[in-house]
Design an enzyme around this catalytic site. Structure first.
Site, mmCIF file in Angstrom:
data_model
loop_
_atom_site.group_PDB
_atom_site.id
_atom_site.type_symbol
_atom_site.label_atom_id
_atom_site.label_comp_id
_atom_site.label_asym_id
_atom_site.label_seq_id
_atom_site.Cartn_x
_atom_site.Cartn_y
_atom_site.Cartn_z
ATOM 1 N N ASP A 93 0.828 -1.209 0.000
ATOM 2 C CA ASP A 93 0.000 0.000 0.000
ATOM 3 C C ASP A 93 0.862 1.259 0.000
ATOM 4 O OD1 ASP A 93 0.752 -0.842 2.674
ATOM 5 O OD2 ASP A 93 -0.520 0.753 3.452
ATOM 6 N N GLU A 133 0.005 -1.384 5.558
ATOM 7 C CA GLU A 133 1.070 -1.008 6.505
ATOM 8 C C GLU A 133 0.885 0.433 6.951
ATOM 9 O OE1 GLU A 133 4.992 0.515 7.882
ATOM 10 O OE2 GLU A 133 3.742 1.249 6.264
#
Ligand SMILES: [Zn+2]
Lengths: 347, 368
Positions: free
Chosen positions: B78, B138
């Protein structure tokens, strides 16, 4: 195709399968199978099915569950039987021309014969199947009835594999050793590659696909080097054709005097002249035709009897059918991402 | 023969993967890209983290067999917003975005390096078994790492490719962090007519914040209140106010002490005003500090030198997937990737850093 010795074995194999599992194949109401049968492995949804020339579904052979990312298909021209290689189920399966299961390598309960196999090739002289058993770092020779005839060990990461239609010898791309190795088709039992090696070519980084020519020569391509090489029967370089970015599959068309190459990155199908010699920086100079603007073509298959070339256009969900001049004959659409294919033009 | 990563391909892969939209919980296209590149080379599996966190993809695990002790390489899929329609350009040896989005080198540079590593791995000699874990979410709280399926992971140490320092640096210590939400409850009243009947929740919050020790508490502890909200209108004494803050420390006992201090100040401010406060703490991540002879530190030292880099070890100030892995008993350090100005539209990475990162990954995979 050379039927001198092996035709007996092939006929025997066909008869056996008649007697055992599945009975005769028919094309519907008891009629024999006629017409072209195109086997397609659709990768994202792990579906293997047979289509006719017009793209109509003839049979759904299997879907996710039986398969998980099937990556290679080949047919035995003699009877149309097809072998399918499947990466995640760790199995090789054989089907009749009609799509009925004939044989599969052992599954979990049998301890898995193969591990993450990546390619297979049917020997047209015997009906046997050669498997690139990558996860076990070896190459397998499976009998037409499925028994293991040879385990050739000592490869690092075997990738492409192709059985010579005439002599029955086998070309293997060993990705891990940057080598293209030719081994004797007579290999049997557990045998190290050195004992059955006919020739070894180490002049090209990261060999990927291979294709055996009918006269004992071989072809190999490299994603890293962006080229295709033609090798002598002893695996010495005879020709090198560059200009590719990611050539991923090869097919020899003996009657047409051509070798077909698909490049997944450049999105092209090139027909190289089989009699090419010397070094060519660009394929354009030695191609009889080049088809461009394909979306991520991943596999190519030449039906030498019918004079048709099939391309799995993974990025567009199509199977493209060309004639020997590179003219588009048909487009079969609606796939999720065909990654491997083979065709058989019937009896 | 020692296979090297192809620089031209690496840069192209980075540009491709940087262009894919994938903020936290929306990593599907990133995961599909990685799968399509690697699933025919090595077994790739996806865990159930996507379902657990209500995202559209789980963590991907790529298992590359080899010889010796397995190691785990981690990169998160991400990126932070704004990350839609990233267009990369190369200028003066740097890859950067068009200026209206982040670049996403954090952490797609690592994703690209690991994809290329996996493609070259078959040709590397004396390579240890590798597990590549590509995590989701994350940036929004290490959620992917927290929900990963560790039953499938065999790596005995991990390298998290996610620090902004240049290649050659490694983060061997990071703080733990606790997040607080405090809600003050007072009593509403008309501010002009009967202010005596009200208890002002904003005043409570303000007095709590005013007496808290915030900022740098000591060399390894920090505290902050970053959000405040409450009230409805100028003529109403507010009955409710909320503050959100955090405490970080490399030392767990100092972390606990400062959490207690903040609790105290909140309760005191509420009591003095005759109101009350609800306090809720959540653990963001647990601190870690690795010795210089810890296995990943020792291997990093050898591998960095093999890649022509002078290894440097630093303590970090933020959390990463390494906090989660260390807490799970997998000793982990965070590797400098050379992304500059991460989380801004000025983010960039030197093409040379990208190449060094790939070389370092290869060295970590192959150095004895
Ligand atoms: Zn990051």
């Amino acid at each position: 195709m050379n039927f001198s010795k092996p035709v007996y074995i092939a006929a025997f194999a066909a008869a056996c399968c008649f007697l055992t599992a599945c009975g005769p194949d028919t094309g519907g109401a008891g009629a024999p199978i006629t017409g072209t049968r195109i086997w397609v492995a659709d990768q994202p949804d792990s579906k293997v099915a047979i289509y006719d020339e017009g793209g109509s579904l003839l049979k759904l052979v299997g879907r996710f569950g039986m398969f998980n990312k099937p990556n290679s298909i080949d047919v035995y021209e003699y009877d149309g039987a097809a072998w399918v290689c499947d990466f995640y189920t760790n199995r090789i399966r054989k089907f009749s021309a009609g799509g009925n299961p004939l044989y599969a390598t052992p599954g979990q309960e049998g301890g898995f014969l193969v591990r993450n196999p990546v390619a297979l090739s049917v020997s047209q002289s015997s009906g046997e199947c050669w498997v690139s058993d990558r996860g076990n770092h070896r190459v397998l020779r499976l009998g037409a009835e499925g028994g293991v005839l040879a385990r050739v060990t000592g490869f690092r990461y075997p990738r492409g594999i192709s059985a010579d239609p005439a002599a029955g010898d086998v070309w293997v791309a060993d990705e891990g050793n940057d080598a293209v190795v030719k081994i004797a088709g007579t290999a049997s039992g557990d045998v190290p590659v050195a004992a059955v090696e006919v020739g070894r070519f180490t002049g090209m980084e990261n060999p990927w696909a291979v294709a055996a020519d009918a006269d004992g020569k071989g072809w190999a391509c490299s994603r890293e080097a962006g080229r295709v090489v033609k090798l002598s029967p002893q695996a010495a370089e005879l020709a090198s054709v560059g200009g590719f970015a990611n050539p991923v599959a090869l097919a020899v068309d003996e009657p047409a005097g051509a070798v077909y190459v698909v490049d997944a990155e450049k999105g092209l199908l090139a027909a190289l002249r089989r009699n090419v010699t010397g070094t060519h920086k660009d394929y354009g100079a030695v191609a009889t035709f080049v088809v461009r603007n394909l979306a991520k073509p991943e596999d190519v298959f030449a039906d030498e009897n019918a004079g048709r070339i099939y391309v799995a256009e993974m990025g567009a969900g199509n199977v493209r059918v060309y004639d020997r001049d590179g003219e588009l004959i048909n487009t079969l659409g609606g796939f999720s991402g065909p990654g491997a294919l083979a065709a058989w033009d019937g009896d | 023969m020692k296979a090297k990563i192809n620089r031209r391909k690496l840069l192209r892969t980075f540009k491709e993967v940087a262009a894919i939209y994938g903020p936290g919980k929306r990593e599907r296209d990133v995961a599909d890209y990685i799968s399509s590149r690697l699933e025919r080379l090595w077994p790739v599996s996806e865990d159930g983290a996507g379902d657990a966190i209500d995202g559209d993809a789980g963590n991907l695990l790529v298992q590359i067999e080899g010889e010796g002790e397995p190691v785990l390489f981690v990169a998160h899929m991400d990126t932070v917003e704004p990350c839609a329609g990233v267009k990369t350009k190369v200028e003066d040896g740097y890859v950067m975005s068009g200026g209206d989005t982040i670049l996403g080198a954090d952490d797609r540079a690592a994703v690209a390096a690991l994809v290329e590593l996996a493609e070259a791995a078959a040709r590397m000699r004396a390579r240890r078994p590798l597990e590549l874990l590509f995590t989701v979410a994350e940036e929004i709280g290490l959620l992917g790492a927290k929900h990963a399926d560790y039953a499938a992971v065999t790596g005995k140490m991990a390298f998290v490719f996610d620090a902004s320092e240049p290649p050659g640096f490694a983060v061997v210590a990071a703080p733990g962090s606790e997040l607080v939400t405090a809600t003050f409850h007072g009593r509403a009243a008309h501010a002009g007519i009967e202010p005596e009947k009200g208890i002002n929740a904003i005043k409570m919050a303000a007095s709590a914040v005013a007496t808290m020790r915030l900022g740098r508490i000591d060399h390894e502890t920090t505290g902050n209140v970053g959000l405040i909200s409450g009230g409805r209108a100028t003529n109403i004494i507010p009955e409710r106010a909320e503050i959100k803050g955090e405490v970080r420390s490399h030392d767990p006992s100092k972390l606990a002490a400062h959490v207690a201090h903040i609790n105290e100040e909140i309760k005191k401010a509420a009591a003095e005003s005759g109101g009350d406060a609800e306090i809720s703490w959540t653990q963001a991540y647990v601190s870690y500090r690795l010795d210089e002879d810890a296995p990943p530190v020792a291997l990093f030292r050898r591998a960095a030198r093999a890649a022509g880099l002078e290894p440097k070890f630093v303590a970090g100030g933020g959390g990463s997937d390494a906090n989660v892995l260390n807490a799970r008993g997998i000793p982990s350090i965070v590797i400098g990737c050379g992304m500059e100005n991460p989380h801004t539209t000025d983010e960039r990475i030197a093409a040379a850093s990208l190449e060094k990162l790939a070389e370092l990954a290869t060295a970590l995979a192959t150095t004895a």
